[in-house]
Motif scaffolding. Sequence first.
Motif, PDB file in Angstrom:
ATOM      1  N   GLU A   1       0.827  -1.205   0.000  1.00  0.00           N
ATOM      2  CA  GLU A   1       0.000   0.000   0.000  1.00  0.00           C
ATOM      3  C   GLU A   1       0.863   1.258   0.000  1.00  0.00           C
ATOM      4  OE1 GLU A   1      -2.251  -0.216   3.686  1.00  0.00           O
ATOM      5  OE2 GLU A   1      -0.743   0.996   4.720  1.00  0.00           O
ATOM      6  N   GLY A   2       0.308   2.294  -0.562  1.00  0.00           N
ATOM      7  CA  GLY A   2       0.892   3.625  -0.487  1.00  0.00           C
ATOM      8  C   GLY A   2      -0.182   4.587  -0.001  1.00  0.00           C
ATOM      9  N   ARG A   3       0.207   5.511   0.883  1.00  0.00           N
ATOM     10  CA  ARG A   3      -0.768   6.469   1.427  1.00  0.00           C
ATOM     11  C   ARG A   3      -0.121   7.848   1.498  1.00  0.00           C
ATOM     12  NH1 ARG A   3      -1.601   3.965   5.580  1.00  0.00           N
ATOM     13  NH2 ARG A   3      -3.545   2.897   5.098  1.00  0.00           N
ATOM     14  N   TRP A   4      -0.870   8.865   1.086  1.00  0.00           N
ATOM     15  CA  TRP A   4      -0.366  10.226   1.054  1.00  0.00           C
ATOM     16  C   TRP A   4      -1.306  11.111   1.868  1.00  0.00           C
ATOM     17  CZ3 TRP A   4      -1.017   6.825  -2.920  1.00  0.00           C
ATOM     18  CH2 TRP A   4       0.161   6.311  -3.491  1.00  0.00           C
TER      19      TRP A   4
ATOM     20  N   ASN B   1       3.094   6.952   3.632  1.00  0.00           N
ATOM     21  CA  ASN B   1       3.449   5.578   3.994  1.00  0.00           C
ATOM     22  C   ASN B   1       3.621   4.735   2.730  1.00  0.00           C
ATOM     23  OD1 ASN B   1       0.673   5.978   6.146  1.00  0.00           O
ATOM     24  ND2 ASN B   1       2.795   6.321   6.786  1.00  0.00           N
ATOM     25  N   TYR B   2       4.674   3.907   2.713  1.00  0.00           N
ATOM     26  CA  TYR B   2       4.903   2.943   1.638  1.00  0.00           C
ATOM     27  C   TYR B   2       5.221   1.611   2.320  1.00  0.00           C
ATOM     28  CZ  TYR B   2       5.331   7.252  -1.026  1.00  0.00           C
ATOM     29  OH  TYR B   2       5.094   8.482  -1.591  1.00  0.00           O
ATOM     30  N   LEU B   3       4.249   0.690   2.329  1.00  0.00           N
ATOM     31  CA  LEU B   3       4.329  -0.498   3.169  1.00  0.00           C
ATOM     32  C   LEU B   3       3.974  -1.764   2.389  1.00  0.00           C
ATOM     33  CD1 LEU B   3       2.314   1.024   6.168  1.00  0.00           C
ATOM     34  CD2 LEU B   3       4.803   0.889   5.979  1.00  0.00           C
ATOM     35  N   ALA B   4       4.488  -2.891   2.874  1.00  0.00           N
ATOM     36  CA  ALA B   4       4.146  -4.183   2.284  1.00  0.00           C
ATOM     37  C   ALA B   4       4.343  -5.270   3.332  1.00  0.00           C
ATOM     38  CB  ALA B   4       5.001  -4.472   1.058  1.00  0.00           C
ATOM     39  N   GLY B   5       3.574  -6.361   3.197  1.00  0.00           N
ATOM     40  CA  GLY B   5       3.711  -7.460   4.136  1.00  0.00           C
ATOM     41  C   GLY B   5       2.562  -8.443   4.031  1.00  0.00           C
ATOM     42  N   PRO B   6       2.541  -9.432   4.929  1.00  0.00           N
ATOM     43  CA  PRO B   6       1.506 -10.471   4.875  1.00  0.00           C
ATOM     44  C   PRO B   6       0.167 -10.016   5.422  1.00  0.00           C
ATOM     45  CG  PRO B   6       2.962 -10.850   6.737  1.00  0.00           C
ATOM     46  CD  PRO B   6       3.543  -9.697   5.979  1.00  0.00           C
ATOM     47  N   ARG B   7      -0.888 -10.587   4.868  1.00  0.00           N
ATOM     48  CA  ARG B   7      -2.242 -10.389   5.387  1.00  0.00           C
ATOM     49  C   ARG B   7      -2.912 -11.759   5.482  1.00  0.00           C
ATOM     50  NH1 ARG B   7      -6.699  -9.920   1.977  1.00  0.00           N
ATOM     51  NH2 ARG B   7      -7.507  -8.122   3.098  1.00  0.00           N
ATOM     52  N   VAL B   8      -3.799 -11.929   6.469  1.00  0.00           N
ATOM     53  CA  VAL B   8      -4.450 -13.221   6.701  1.00  0.00           C
ATOM     54  C   VAL B   8      -5.952 -13.016   6.853  1.00  0.00           C
ATOM     55  CG1 VAL B   8      -4.631 -15.233   8.206  1.00  0.00           C
ATOM     56  CG2 VAL B   8      -2.413 -14.137   7.868  1.00  0.00           C
ATOM     57  N   PRO B   9      -6.786 -13.620   5.993  1.00  0.00           N
ATOM     58  CA  PRO B   9      -8.236 -13.566   6.199  1.00  0.00           C
ATOM     59  C   PRO B   9      -8.609 -14.423   7.397  1.00  0.00           C
ATOM     60  CG  PRO B   9      -7.713 -15.007   4.365  1.00  0.00           C
ATOM     61  CD  PRO B   9      -6.419 -14.383   4.781  1.00  0.00           C
TER      62      PRO B   9
ATOM     63  N   LEU C   1       2.490  -4.964   8.185  1.00  0.00           N
ATOM     64  CA  LEU C   1       3.222  -4.414   7.053  1.00  0.00           C
ATOM     65  C   LEU C   1       4.459  -3.663   7.545  1.00  0.00           C
ATOM     66  CD1 LEU C   1       0.200  -2.859   5.082  1.00  0.00           C
ATOM     67  CD2 LEU C   1       1.011  -5.228   5.053  1.00  0.00           C
ATOM     68  N   ILE C   2       5.476  -3.598   6.714  1.00  0.00           N
ATOM     69  CA  ILE C   2       6.682  -2.848   7.051  1.00  0.00           C
ATOM     70  C   ILE C   2       7.170  -2.105   5.822  1.00  0.00           C
ATOM     71  CG2 ILE C   2       8.215  -4.805   6.548  1.00  0.00           C
ATOM     72  CD1 ILE C   2       9.967  -3.814   8.905  1.00  0.00           C
ATOM     73  N   GLY C   3       7.770  -0.955   6.037  1.00  0.00           N
ATOM     74  CA  GLY C   3       8.256  -0.171   4.920  1.00  0.00           C
ATOM     75  C   GLY C   3       8.812   1.150   5.379  1.00  0.00           C
TER      76      GLY C   3
END
Length: 205
Positions: free
Chosen positions: A82-85, A98-106, A122-124
């Motif tokens: 994800e990116g957020r401004w 924010n510029y983040l990426a990582g695992p997600r679990v339903p 997420l981390i970034g």
Amino acid sequence: MMKRSTFGLFLTLLTVGITAASAQVVPSATGGQFAVTVGGLGSIFQPDYAGFGVAQTSPNRLYGIGAFVDVKFTHWIQLEAEGRWLRFNQFESINEDNYLAGPRVPLHSFKFMRATPYAKVLIGIGKMNFENNDAYGRFTDIAYGGGADFKLTDKISLRGDFEYQQWPSWLNSQLFPYGASAGVSYRILGGRHGLRKLTRKERSQ
């Protein structure tokens, strides 16, 4: 103390949710289809900074827009980027990206409102523009979050999302921004989302 209590409560609820979901849902062999979903978000965040180089609650919430990509390999192996401004409603020209990426679990699939809650870590990188445009910096950003997707059609879903962020190496301290987002997503590649519960006959095999 308030931030630590909020973070502790979030982790407790997250653990309970994952445990309950694992006990209630048995993924089927058809639940692991590869899929790619893209979406856009509107966000409101408390930046945890109001100037003077000290982490503190800001009098202004930051508003912004964001985008995300979810990649589903199997039911339990999924990634989110994800990116957020956060550029609107600034206090003294302070803003964050924010510029983040990582695992997600339903966690579970509900028939009611066709909802699928999820958890993510997420981390970034978090970027900050300091007060009065005096300085600009990039910092490690870890986000603990979750939310829910509500399917409108086979391809289109609504999303509600919450993140509690930790910037562990911010100046000589730490920063803890947090906020909520809402948006819409569209599946551009892959099969149907969700899980199918196994029948008694299938479970006995």
